[in-house]
Design an enzyme around this catalytic site. Structure first.
Site, short mmCIF file in Angstrom:
data_model
loop_
_atom_site.label_atom_id
_atom_site.label_comp_id
_atom_site.label_asym_id
_atom_site.label_seq_id
_atom_site.Cartn_x
_atom_site.Cartn_y
_atom_site.Cartn_z
N ASN A 9 1.11 -1.16 0.27
CA ASN A 9 -0.24 0.45 -0.46
C ASN A 9 0.75 1.55 -0.09
O ASN A 9 0.22 2.26 -0.60
CB ASN A 9 -0.95 -0.16 1.31
CG ASN A 9 -0.09 -0.04 2.34
OD1 ASN A 9 0.56 -0.51 2.52
ND2 ASN A 9 -0.56 0.58 3.57
N THR A 67 -1.88 -13.04 7.59
CA THR A 67 -0.38 -13.26 7.17
C THR A 67 0.83 -13.35 8.71
O THR A 67 1.85 -14.01 8.66
CB THR A 67 0.25 -12.96 6.29
OG1 THR A 67 -0.70 -12.05 5.26
CG2 THR A 67 1.46 -12.70 6.08
N THR A 115 -3.29 -9.57 9.07
CA THR A 115 -3.18 -10.20 10.35
C THR A 115 -3.41 -11.54 10.03
O THR A 115 -2.64 -11.74 10.75
CB THR A 115 -4.65 -9.50 10.97
OG1 THR A 115 -4.14 -8.37 11.21
CG2 THR A 115 -4.63 -10.40 12.08
N GLY A 175 1.92 -5.79 6.83
CA GLY A 175 1.06 -6.64 6.56
C GLY A 175 -0.10 -7.00 6.75
O GLY A 175 -0.61 -6.91 8.00
N GLU A 181 4.15 -5.92 12.02
CA GLU A 181 2.20 -3.84 12.05
C GLU A 181 1.31 -5.06 10.99
O GLU A 181 1.73 -5.21 9.71
CB GLU A 181 3.42 -3.01 11.51
CG GLU A 181 4.71 -2.64 12.24
CD GLU A 181 3.86 -2.14 13.48
OE1 GLU A 181 2.83 -1.50 13.42
OE2 GLU A 181 4.58 -1.54 14.35
N CYS A 198 -3.07 1.53 6.47
CA CYS A 198 -3.55 0.63 7.89
C CYS A 198 -4.34 1.63 8.53
O CYS A 198 -5.08 1.33 9.76
CB CYS A 198 -2.35 0.05 7.92
SG CYS A 198 -1.45 1.09 8.39
N GLU A 234 7.15 0.48 16.18
CA GLU A 234 8.14 0.75 15.51
C GLU A 234 8.26 2.34 15.88
O GLU A 234 7.38 3.19 16.26
CB GLU A 234 7.73 0.19 13.92
CG GLU A 234 7.56 -0.70 13.78
CD GLU A 234 7.80 -1.28 11.58
OE1 GLU A 234 6.73 -0.56 11.18
OE2 GLU A 234 7.68 -1.91 11.79
P1 NDP Z 1 0.21 -9.63 3.25
O1 NDP Z 1 0.11 -9.62 4.75
O2 NDP Z 1 -0.42 -10.03 1.97
O3 NDP Z 1 1.21 -9.97 2.45
C1 NDP Z 1 2.24 -8.73 2.88
C2 NDP Z 1 3.72 -9.39 2.93
O4 NDP Z 1 3.95 -10.00 3.41
C3 NDP Z 1 4.09 -9.13 1.21
O5 NDP Z 1 5.27 -8.72 0.88
C4 NDP Z 1 3.51 -10.36 1.30
O6 NDP Z 1 4.19 -11.12 -0.17
C5 NDP Z 1 4.35 -11.39 2.40
N1 NDP Z 1 3.73 -12.38 2.26
C6 NDP Z 1 2.74 -13.50 2.64
N2 NDP Z 1 2.50 -14.33 2.89
C7 NDP Z 1 3.49 -14.97 3.72
C8 NDP Z 1 4.20 -15.26 4.23
N3 NDP Z 1 3.43 -16.36 4.68
N4 NDP Z 1 5.93 -15.53 5.02
C9 NDP Z 1 6.79 -14.52 4.55
N5 NDP Z 1 5.97 -13.13 4.15
C10 NDP Z 1 4.57 -13.59 2.79
O7 NDP Z 1 -0.56 -7.59 3.03
P2 NDP Z 1 -0.51 -6.90 1.94
O8 NDP Z 1 0.09 -7.00 1.02
O9 NDP Z 1 -2.52 -7.15 1.05
O10 NDP Z 1 -1.55 -5.46 2.90
C11 NDP Z 1 -2.12 -5.19 3.28
C12 NDP Z 1 -2.52 -5.14 4.89
O11 NDP Z 1 -1.88 -5.05 6.06
C13 NDP Z 1 -3.54 -4.87 5.35
O12 NDP Z 1 -4.22 -5.08 6.31
C14 NDP Z 1 -2.40 -3.91 5.64
O13 NDP Z 1 -3.34 -2.75 6.75
C15 NDP Z 1 -1.50 -4.30 6.86
N6 NDP Z 1 -1.03 -2.76 6.90
C16 NDP Z 1 -0.20 -2.69 8.09
C17 NDP Z 1 0.52 -1.33 8.62
C18 NDP Z 1 0.74 -1.08 9.54
O14 NDP Z 1 1.13 -0.54 10.06
N7 NDP Z 1 -0.20 -1.71 11.45
C19 NDP Z 1 0.87 -0.48 7.41
C20 NDP Z 1 0.49 -0.63 5.90
C21 NDP Z 1 -0.69 -2.11 6.08
P3 NDP Z 1 3.58 -10.53 -1.42
O15 NDP Z 1 2.79 -9.78 -2.05
O16 NDP Z 1 3.63 -11.59 -2.68
O17 NDP Z 1 2.37 -12.19 -1.01
#
Ligand code: NDP
Length: 484
Positions: free
Chosen positions: A150, A230, A228, A226, A248, A282, A462
Site C-alpha cells: 500500500n 499473514t 493480520t 502486512g 504491524e 492501514c 516501530e
Molecule cells: P499481506 O499480509 O498479504 O502481505 C504483506 C507482505 O508479506 C508481502 O510482502 C507478502 O508477499 C508477504 N507475505 C505473504 N505471505 C507470507 C508468508 N507466509 N511469509 C512471509 N511473508 C509473506 O498484506 P498486503 O500486502 O495485502 O498488505 C495489506 C495489509 O497490510 C493490510 O492488512 C494492512 O492493514 C496492513 N498494513 C499494516 C500497516 C501497519 O503499520 N500496521 C501498514 C500498512 C499495511 P506477497 O505480496 O508476495 O504476498
C-alpha cells in the site's frame, strides 16, 4: 518491458530459477514489469552475503554508516520524480500523492535513522555504592524485513533504515504486487557506496520467498508489515524458533465525531481519513461514529464532500483518487459492498466503479468512494478490514456508547477523535484501545513516537527509539565498585 532483478551482495542478479512473475499497472491493467519469482535458494544466497557483510558493517563507526545513508537519502531525493512515477505505475495511487507523501517520506526515513544513531544514549545504573551497571546495545545480525503494497517504498525504507543504521544487515522483500521502487532502491544503495551484502533485496511471492525468510535459522529478527492473517502465520513459524518479531498488522480504525467538533476541519479530514490512497492505508478511518444529534446533517455533508472527489487517471493532477492496487483487491472491495447490502446497509454514494474513465484507464481497477449507512457496528462489514474506499457511518448516543463501539473489534491500530472539549478528548483518548490516537487531526506523524497496534493490529512498536531498541540486543554489564 522492465525486468527487475534481485540485489544480493551488491550485485543485480537474476533469480536462480530463471522464473518471473508479471507485474501489472493497476491503472491500465497492462503488464509493465517482470518480477523475479525467487525462492529459498535466492534467500540462501542473500543470507550468505549478509552474514559475510555483518562483521565489518556492525563495526563501522556510526558516523560512517550515517554518511552512507544520508547519501542514499540525497540520491533518492534527487530522483524523486522518477521514483514517484514508478510508484504510481506500480500501485495506482495518484502521482501527486507519490510525489508529496510516499517518496519524501522514504527520504525522511533514511535521514531520520541515519541521524538518530548519532544521538542515542546508553543507560547506566548505580546499585547502592556496590556496583555500576551499564547496558551495551549490539546489532542483532541478519534481519528479515517484509513489507506490503500500500505504501511500497515508504514502508520498505521504514524497516531498512533502522535495521542497517544500527549496524545490522538485511534480507528484505517488498510486496510482489508493488516491487518496482524497491528494485530502484538497489541503484541508490550501489551509488551511495553501501557495502555489498549490507542490504539484500529479494523479490517474490510471500508464500515462497517471504516464507523462506521467516523460516531461515540464521535470520533471527523479523520485522513484518502486512495483514493480520499473514502475521499470525509468520508468528507461528518464528515463535518456536525464538526469533525477535515485530508485527504491524491490519486495522479497522474508528473516527469519532462529537456534536461539538469544529466541522470545518472534522468534515474534510474525516473524508480524507476514509479515502486517502483509495482507503488503502492501514490507518484509514473506515468506521465513522457520529453523535446522533448531528448525524443526519453530518452524513449529508460527508456524502456531498465525498461526491466531489475525482476518481481517475492517477497521472492526472486533478485526480484525488487513483486505482485500487490489483484485480483481487478490486474484487474484494466489490464483494464487501455486496455484503453491506445483504447486511441491510444503504449505499449513500459510490458502490461501483466510476462510469467514465479515459482510454488509458478503461481496464484499470478503479472504484468510487463508497459511503454506507444503516449497519450495526457488529456486522462483518464493520468488523473485518476491507482496506479500500469504503466507510460506514454509525450514530452514537453518548461518549460511553462511542467508546464501547470503537473498541468492539479485534483490531486496535489507530483512532481519530473530533471534539472541542479538552476534557473529553483526553478521556476518550485514554479509553479507546488503539496504538495511535489523533485528536482533531489524522495521519500527523512524528517519526520519534512509538508506532504500532494493540490487539490483533500487531505486536511491538516501530519508530524512533522503539525501532533502535528492536534492532539491537541489550546486554547488562555489572561492575563491582565496592565490597559484595
Ligand atoms: P499481506 O499480509 O498479504 O502481505 C504483506 C507482505 O508479506 C508481502 O510482502 C507478502 O508477499 C508477504 N507475505 C505473504 N505471505 C507470507 C508468508 N507466509 N511469509 C512471509 N511473508 C509473506 O498484506 P498486503 O500486502 O495485502 O498488505 C495489506 C495489509 O497490510 C493490510 O492488512 C494492512 O492493514 C496492513 N498494513 C499494516 C500497516 C501497519 O503499520 N500496521 C501498514 C500498512 C499495511 P506477497 O505480496 O508476495 O504476498
Amino acid at each position: 518491458m522492465r525486468q527487475l532483478t534481485n540485489y544480493i551482495n551488491g550485485q543485480r542478479i537474476a533469480p536462480q530459477s530463471g522464473a518471473y512473475l508479471d507485474n501489472v499497472n493497476p491503472a491500465t491493467g497492462d503488464v509493465f514489469a517482470q518480477v523475479p519469482d525467487s525462492g529459498a535458494a535466492d534467500i540462501e544466497s542473500a543470507v550468505t552475503a549478509a552474514a559475510q557483510a555483518f562483521p565489518d558493517w556492525s563495526k563501522t563507526p556510526a558516523h560512517e554508516r550515517s554518511r552512507i545513508m544520508l547519501r542514499m537519502a540525497d540520491i533518492l531525493e534527487s530522483r524523486l520524480d522518477e521514483f514517484a512515477r514508478a510508484e504510481t505505475d506500480d500501485n495506482g495511487k495518484p502521482l501527486s500523492l507519490a510525489r508529496t507523501v510516499d517518496i519524501p517520506r522514504a527520504v525522511k526515513n533514511l535521514r531520520f535513522f541515519a541521524t538518530a544513531i548519532l544521538h542515542t544514549q546508553s543507560e547506566s545504573h548505580v546499585t547502592d555504592g556496590q556496583a555500576l551497571n551499564y547496558t551495551l546495545r549490539s546489532p542483532r545480525g541478519i534481519c528479515g524485513l517484509i513489507s506490503p503494497w500500500n505504501l511500497p517504498l515508504y514502508l520498505f525504507t521504514w524497516k531498512i533504515a533502522p535495521a542497517i543504521a544500527t549496524g545490522n544487515v538485511a534480507v528484505a522483500k517488498p510486496s510482489e504486487v508493488t516491487p518496482v521502487t524497491a528494485d530502484m532502491l538497489a541503484d541508490v544503495a550501489i551509488e551511495a557506496g553501501l557495502p555489498p551484502g549490507v542490504l539484500n533485496i529479494v523479490h517474490g511471492l510471500g508464500a515462497k520467498a517471504g516464507a523462506a525468510i521467516v523460516s531461515h535459522p540464521k535470520i533471527t529478527t523479523i520485522s513484518f508489515t502486512g495483514g493480520t492473517v499473514t502475521g499470525r502465520a509468520i508468528a507461528a513459524v518464528a515463535a518456536p524458533m525464538f526469533k525477535k518479531l515485530s508485527l504491524e498488522l491490519g486495522g479497522k480504525n474508528p473516527t469519532i465525531v462529537f456534536a461539538d467538533a469544529d466541522m470545518k476541519n472534522a468534515l474534510p479530514m474525516s473524508v480524507r481519513a476514509a479515502f486517502a490512497n483509495q482507503g488503502q492505508i492501514c490507518l484509514c478511518g473506515s468506521r465513522l461514529f457520529v453523535e446522533r444529534t448531528i448525524c443526519e446533517q453530518f452524513t449529508k455533508d460527508f456524502v456531498d464532500t465525498t461526491k466531489q472527489l475525482r476518481v481517475g487517471d492517477p497521472l492526472n493532477e486533478s485526480s484525488n483518487m487513483g486505482a485500487l492496487v490489483s484485480k483481487p483487491q478490486f474484487e474484494k472491495v466489490a464483494q464487501y459492498v455486496e455484503l453491506a447490502k445483504e447486511e441491510g446497509g444503504q449505499i449513500l454514494c459510490g458502490g461501483s466503479p466510476p462510469a467514465q474513465l479515459n482510454d488509458r484507464c478503461k481496464n484499470g481497477y478503479f472504484f468510487q468512494p463508497t459511503v454506507i449507512a444503516g449497519l450495526n457496528h457488529t456486522c462483518r462489514v464493520n468488523q473485518e478490514e476491507i482496506f479500500g474506499p469504503v466507510v460506514s457511518i454509525i450514530p452514537f448516543d453518548d461518549e460511553n456508547h462511542a467508546v464501547e463501539m470503537a473498541n468492539a473489534t479485534p483490531y486496535g491500530l489507530s483512532a481519530s477523535i473530533w471534539t472541542e472539549s479538552l476534557h473529553r478528548a483526553h478521556r476518550v483518548a485514554d479509553a479507546v484501545q488503539c496504538g495511535t490516537i489523533w485528536i482533531n487531526t489524522w495521519l500527523l506523524r512524528d517519526l520519534r513516537v512509538p508506532f504500532g497496534g494493540m490487539k490483533q493490529s500487531g505486536v511491538g512498536r516501530e519508530g524512533g527509539d522503539e525501532a533502535i531498541r528492536f534492532f539491537t540486543e541489550p546486554k547488562n554489564v555489572c561492575v563491582a565498585t565496592g565490597n559484595n
